[in-house]
Design a protein around this motif. Structure first.
Motif, PDB file in Angstrom:
ATOM      1  N   PRO A  21      -0.258   8.257   3.191  1.00  0.00           N
ATOM      2  CA  PRO A  21       0.034   6.828   3.423  1.00  0.00           C
ATOM      3  C   PRO A  21       1.536   6.606   3.546  1.00  0.00           C
ATOM      4  O   PRO A  21       2.326   7.320   2.952  1.00  0.00           O
ATOM      5  CB  PRO A  21      -0.545   6.128   2.195  1.00  0.00           C
ATOM      6  N   ARG A  22       1.933   5.626   4.349  1.00  0.00           N
ATOM      7  CA  ARG A  22       3.339   5.316   4.597  1.00  0.00           C
ATOM      8  C   ARG A  22       4.007   4.834   3.309  1.00  0.00           C
ATOM      9  O   ARG A  22       3.414   4.090   2.536  1.00  0.00           O
ATOM     10  CB  ARG A  22       3.424   4.241   5.670  1.00  0.00           C
ATOM     11  N   TYR A  23       5.265   5.228   3.128  1.00  0.00           N
ATOM     12  CA  TYR A  23       5.997   4.844   1.918  1.00  0.00           C
ATOM     13  C   TYR A  23       6.289   3.355   1.939  1.00  0.00           C
ATOM     14  O   TYR A  23       6.704   2.800   2.941  1.00  0.00           O
ATOM     15  CB  TYR A  23       7.315   5.621   1.820  1.00  0.00           C
ATOM     16  N   ARG A  24       6.061   2.714   0.831  1.00  0.00           N
ATOM     17  CA  ARG A  24       6.357   1.290   0.698  1.00  0.00           C
ATOM     18  C   ARG A  24       7.124   1.112  -0.611  1.00  0.00           C
ATOM     19  O   ARG A  24       6.689   1.565  -1.661  1.00  0.00           O
ATOM     20  CB  ARG A  24       5.073   0.472   0.690  1.00  0.00           C
ATOM     21  N   SER A  25       8.252   0.471  -0.532  1.00  0.00           N
ATOM     22  CA  SER A  25       9.118   0.300  -1.691  1.00  0.00           C
ATOM     23  C   SER A  25       8.442  -0.572  -2.739  1.00  0.00           C
ATOM     24  O   SER A  25       7.647  -1.465  -2.432  1.00  0.00           O
ATOM     25  CB  SER A  25      10.435  -0.345  -1.266  1.00  0.00           C
ATOM     26  N   VAL A  26       8.799  -0.320  -3.990  1.00  0.00           N
ATOM     27  CA  VAL A  26       8.261  -1.120  -5.090  1.00  0.00           C
ATOM     28  C   VAL A  26       8.837  -2.536  -5.034  1.00  0.00           C
ATOM     29  O   VAL A  26       8.181  -3.509  -5.402  1.00  0.00           O
ATOM     30  CB  VAL A  26       8.630  -0.447  -6.438  1.00  0.00           C
ATOM     31  N   PHE A  27      10.063  -2.663  -4.519  1.00  0.00           N
ATOM     32  CA  PHE A  27      10.750  -3.947  -4.493  1.00  0.00           C
ATOM     33  C   PHE A  27      10.537  -4.705  -3.181  1.00  0.00           C
ATOM     34  O   PHE A  27      11.236  -5.679  -2.913  1.00  0.00           O
ATOM     35  CB  PHE A  27      12.248  -3.729  -4.705  1.00  0.00           C
ATOM     36  N   HIS A  28       9.595  -4.286  -2.353  1.00  0.00           N
ATOM     37  CA  HIS A  28       9.404  -4.856  -1.022  1.00  0.00           C
ATOM     38  C   HIS A  28       9.129  -6.358  -1.074  1.00  0.00           C
ATOM     39  O   HIS A  28       9.773  -7.144  -0.376  1.00  0.00           O
ATOM     40  CB  HIS A  28       8.268  -4.112  -0.320  1.00  0.00           C
TER      41      HIS A  28
END
Length: 139
Positions: A21-28
């Motif tokens: 799965p594509r990386y998604r920031s925790v702070f997005h």
């Protein structure tokens, strides 16, 4: 070798490998919210409290060009130290000027009195093709 079969003649369908799965920031989500809050103050192209200029006060042609000083006549810095003028075509050159200096004798005396030239040696490491050796080069 494999056995002969009609199923071996058909090309098999390759299944693509499953990607991570594509990386998604925790702070997005927090960053998105912060951006929305900041945008509301300047939604109409710039800060809201900036007053607009009058329509008659627009920039004219060449308004930002620098103002140059007035032209002055150029004066040469060493105008009083002029060279002598070039002789005219019909002027004859001065003939018979000789020097009493003996250049050959002066040069010989100068070379005799001077100290000998020192030779410098440069250590060079040569590794091209042959075993590495160190030798001196006179410079």
């Amino acid at each position: 070798m494999g056995e002969e079969s009609i199923y071996n003649l058909l090309p098999s369908v390759q299944q693509p490998e499953a990607k991570n799965p594509r990386y998604r920031s925790v702070f997005h989500e927090a960053a998105k919210d912060e951006l929305k809050q900041r945008k509301t103050a300047s939604k109409t192209m710039g800060p809201a409290k900036v007053s607009l200029d009058e329509t008659t006060n627009f920039m004219k042609k060449r308004a930002k060009e620098p103002v140059l000083p007035e032209k002055t006549a150029y004066a040469r810095p060493n105008a009083d130290q002029k060279r002598p003028p070039v002789p005219l075509r019909d002027e004859k050159p001065v003939m018979g000027l000789t020097s009493n200096k003996n250049f050959i004798h002066t040069n010989a005396v100068e070379n005799i009195m001077s100290s000998s030239k020192k030779t410098r040696t440069k250590i060079c490491r040569h590794t091209g093709g042959a075993p590495p050796t160190i030798f001196r080069i006179q410079v």
